[in-house]
Design a protein around this motif. Structure first.
Motif, PDB file in Angstrom:
ATOM      1  N   UNK A   1       0.843  -1.193   0.000  1.00 12.56           N
ATOM      2  CA  UNK A   1       0.000   0.000   0.000  1.00 12.56           C
ATOM      3  C   UNK A   1       0.883   1.250   0.000  1.00 12.56           C
ATOM      4  N   UNK A   2       0.490   2.276  -0.749  1.00  7.47           N
ATOM      5  CA  UNK A   2       1.326   3.485  -0.825  1.00  7.47           C
ATOM      6  C   UNK A   2       1.657   4.096   0.541  1.00  7.47           C
ATOM      7  N   UNK A   3       0.706   4.068   1.462  1.00  6.31           N
ATOM      8  CA  UNK A   3       0.940   4.642   2.795  1.00  6.31           C
ATOM      9  C   UNK A   3       1.234   3.571   3.847  1.00  6.31           C
ATOM     10  N   UNK A   4       1.315   2.307   3.413  1.00  2.00           N
ATOM     11  CA  UNK A   4       1.610   1.213   4.341  1.00  2.00           C
ATOM     12  C   UNK A   4       0.481   0.891   5.291  1.00  2.00           C
ATOM     13  N   UNK A   5      -0.736   1.334   4.963  1.00  2.00           N
ATOM     14  CA  UNK A   5      -1.893   1.115   5.840  1.00  2.00           C
ATOM     15  C   UNK A   5      -3.059   0.497   5.082  1.00  2.00           C
ATOM     16  N   UNK A   6      -3.916  -0.195   5.843  1.00  2.00           N
ATOM     17  CA  UNK A   6      -5.111  -0.791   5.258  1.00  2.00           C
ATOM     18  C   UNK A   6      -6.129  -1.052   6.362  1.00  2.00           C
ATOM     19  N   UNK A   7      -7.394  -0.914   6.020  1.00  2.00           N
ATOM     20  CA  UNK A   7      -8.453  -1.268   6.966  1.00  2.00           C
ATOM     21  C   UNK A   7      -8.353  -2.751   7.287  1.00  2.00           C
ATOM     22  N   UNK A   8      -8.609  -3.078   8.529  1.00  2.00           N
ATOM     23  CA  UNK A   8      -8.505  -4.472   8.973  1.00  2.00           C
ATOM     24  C   UNK A   8      -9.451  -5.384   8.186  1.00  2.00           C
ATOM     25  N   UNK A   9     -10.654  -4.925   7.875  1.00  2.00           N
ATOM     26  CA  UNK A   9     -11.598  -5.777   7.141  1.00  2.00           C
ATOM     27  C   UNK A   9     -11.074  -6.104   5.743  1.00  2.00           C
ATOM     28  N   UNK A  10     -10.502  -5.124   5.075  1.00  2.00           N
ATOM     29  CA  UNK A  10      -9.941  -5.361   3.742  1.00  2.00           C
ATOM     30  C   UNK A  10      -8.702  -6.254   3.834  1.00  2.00           C
TER      31      UNK A  10
END
Length: 153
Positions: A53-62
């Motif tokens: 991910x560009x910002x190194x973050x993602x929603x837990x559900x995804x």
């Protein structure tokens, strides 16, 4: 009750080969990651998905969907990674119920350390065993299976 469509000889051979090969490769991957990086395979996959991910973050559900695990299974693995300082969690800015998982600098470094050995193992135990034609067929076939399974509720 109707009679099931039993697998013929060729179908059974394909199924057995898939099960045995996938279990053997998964076992070797798990062992290598534990011994060389101190990570489980799901933990490694979480780091890989976040790093992509560009910002190194993602929603837990995804993240749970991408890693193909339950929400509770992902929560457990992220908790272990968080304790190790490799991942951090925060509340979602736009949804009070949402939680974001983010890769820390230590997580990026752990991934940089673990990736070469992991890729070497995947290459030696899967990629280099197959011809380019076999790789294309497997990618296309398993891609079709993945799409069909993700489309079904």
């Amino acid at each position: 009750m109707t009679e099931p469509r039993w697998l013929d000889t060729e179908e059974m051979a394909a199924w057995n080969a898939f099960v045995e090969a996938s279990n053997l490769v998964a076992r070797r991957v798990e062992q290598q990651l534990r011994e060389q990086a101190g990570l489980s395979h799901p933990q490694y996959e979480i780091l890989v998905r976040l790093a992509a991910e560009p910002d190194g973050e993602m929603r837990m559900t995804e993240l749970a969907q991408r890693v193909v695990t339950s929400k509770s299974g992902l929560t457990y693995q992220v908790t272990q990674l968080e304790k190790a300082g490799l991942v951090r969690r925060r509340n979602c800015d736009t949804d009070d119920r949402g939680v974001i998982a983010g890769l820390t600098d230590a997580g990026r470094e752990k991934l940089r350390e673990a990736a070469p050995g992991h890729v070497e193992l995947v290459r030696a135990n899967l990629i280099d065993v197959l011809s380019r034609d076999q790789l294309r067929v497997i990618a296309a076939g398993l891609g079709a299976v993945t799409r069909a399974l993700r489309e079904r509720p």
